[in-house]
Enzyme design. Sequence first.
Site, short mmCIF file in Angstrom:
data_model
loop_
_atom_site.label_atom_id
_atom_site.label_comp_id
_atom_site.label_asym_id
_atom_site.label_seq_id
_atom_site.Cartn_x
_atom_site.Cartn_y
_atom_site.Cartn_z
N HIS A 25 0.86 -1.38 0.05
CA HIS A 25 0.02 -0.07 0.08
C HIS A 25 0.78 1.39 -0.07
CE1 HIS A 25 0.46 1.59 3.95
NE2 HIS A 25 0.66 0.59 4.43
N CYS A 26 0.27 2.24 -0.44
CA CYS A 26 0.95 3.48 -0.56
C CYS A 26 0.12 4.65 0.60
CB CYS A 26 1.15 4.25 -1.79
SG CYS A 26 -0.42 4.65 -2.83
N ALA A 27 0.28 5.86 0.25
CA ALA A 27 -0.51 6.70 1.32
C ALA A 27 -1.95 6.47 0.99
CB ALA A 27 -0.18 8.18 1.05
#
Length: 478
Positions: A25-27
């Site tokens: 996952h990213c932000a």
Amino acid sequence: MNYKEIAQETLEAIGGKENIAAAAHCATRLRLALHDESIVDQAKLDGMDAVKGTFSTGGQYQIIFGSGTVNKVFKEFTDMTGTNGMSTADVNSAGAKKMNPLQRFVKMLSDIFVPIIPAIVAGGLLMGINNLLTAQGLFIDGKSLVEAYPDMADLAALINTFANAAFVFLPILIGFSATQRFGGNPYLGATLGMLMVHPDLLNGWGYGGALVSGEIPYWSIFGFEIEKVGYQGTVLPVLAASFILAKIETSLRKVVPSALDNLLTPLLTIFITGILTFTLVGPFTRAAGNLLSDGMIWLYDTTGFIGGAIFGLLYAPIVITGMHHSFIAVETQLLADMAKTGGSFIFVVATMSNVAQGAATLAVFMMTKNNKLKGTASAAGISALLGITEPAMFGVNLKLRYPFIGAIIGSAIATAFVTFFKVKAIALGAAGLPGIISIHHSSILQYIIGMVISFAIAFVVTIVLAKRDAKKGVQEAA
């Protein structure tokens, strides 16, 4: 929110853990490399309140949950799937296997330039601040702030030095990032970049003048002359040299005895790559880079507002494919060679497109009666106006289609306007409302008018299309 339940529903919608090749996952997004995207239950994902949008790009299927939510969902998700410990690099690697050669090339550029964007943006924003301090007539008639308040002169000079650092030593940043991407030792790549901007060399920005006057310095080695010219602010030479360095290093490590590896491999890698850089690779790619910049300038100057309108119309579709990442290298070169190019028009086009996407999304927010869509559109629209369009484009506009049409129409007309007035950025920054400080002071008014045009047309066209669809009974959101 019940994050465990959200994770379970997400897992079921994507086809179970057996369909997952990699997850991270990213932000704001859950990023997945799936074995088979065709079995994803899109309707189920669209019906989940926690899901703000989904899209597929670059071999990855991405689900937008939003900042603060995605990491909690991901924690539950990894407990269910056993994907804990995976990173975005794992997802990128798994997703790359599904790409065609062009997509892999664009991804390679993205992998190299995205990590160094914070440094370039920091320098760009500092350039913008210096622009505010030194621009004549921007705040005071006939004078700059520095001229009106001489005590600020050294502050402006300090900011200018800080701002230029990332561009003067750009080959070091690219050398590190590119060599790492190509599988070599990134510190050798940084060393190569340092070699290319060494102060003993003729500054690369003075090469043209020295060539005309015949004052180019040389190394004369056994009757063979090598130009002592630096590569400040260049992109292509260090990219090519970093690729060669990585391949030479990995090849040497296969043949050099392990006892001598730490001694001979770095020595031979730097020496061989350095010789090739200054004799063949550097001069050739410098010329290629100049041709690329000249070609972009010619296209911009020749096609005028018509070419601008076409670029503005196509920019958002290009973003969908991910190919806009390839513009980073071109834009960096345009800014590094600003004395000749006058700055970057790509940044301005991106701004017009981003503002239009935000305006179309906010039009959906105003028209829709769907509470979930309202919540998504409000946040996504503001985000797009500030330069981040993914939630707006993939979470709202592409799904409904008519807002995307309204956005690209607004972008096309606004880009034609700013192109007609030759609006260019002198620094990188957020391609949206905050981008004002990145624009040359003489064009700030036209830039603002362009954003107003982009917003107004995209907003109005989206509303017109929404009402048309509502009359036909096909718009579910209104």
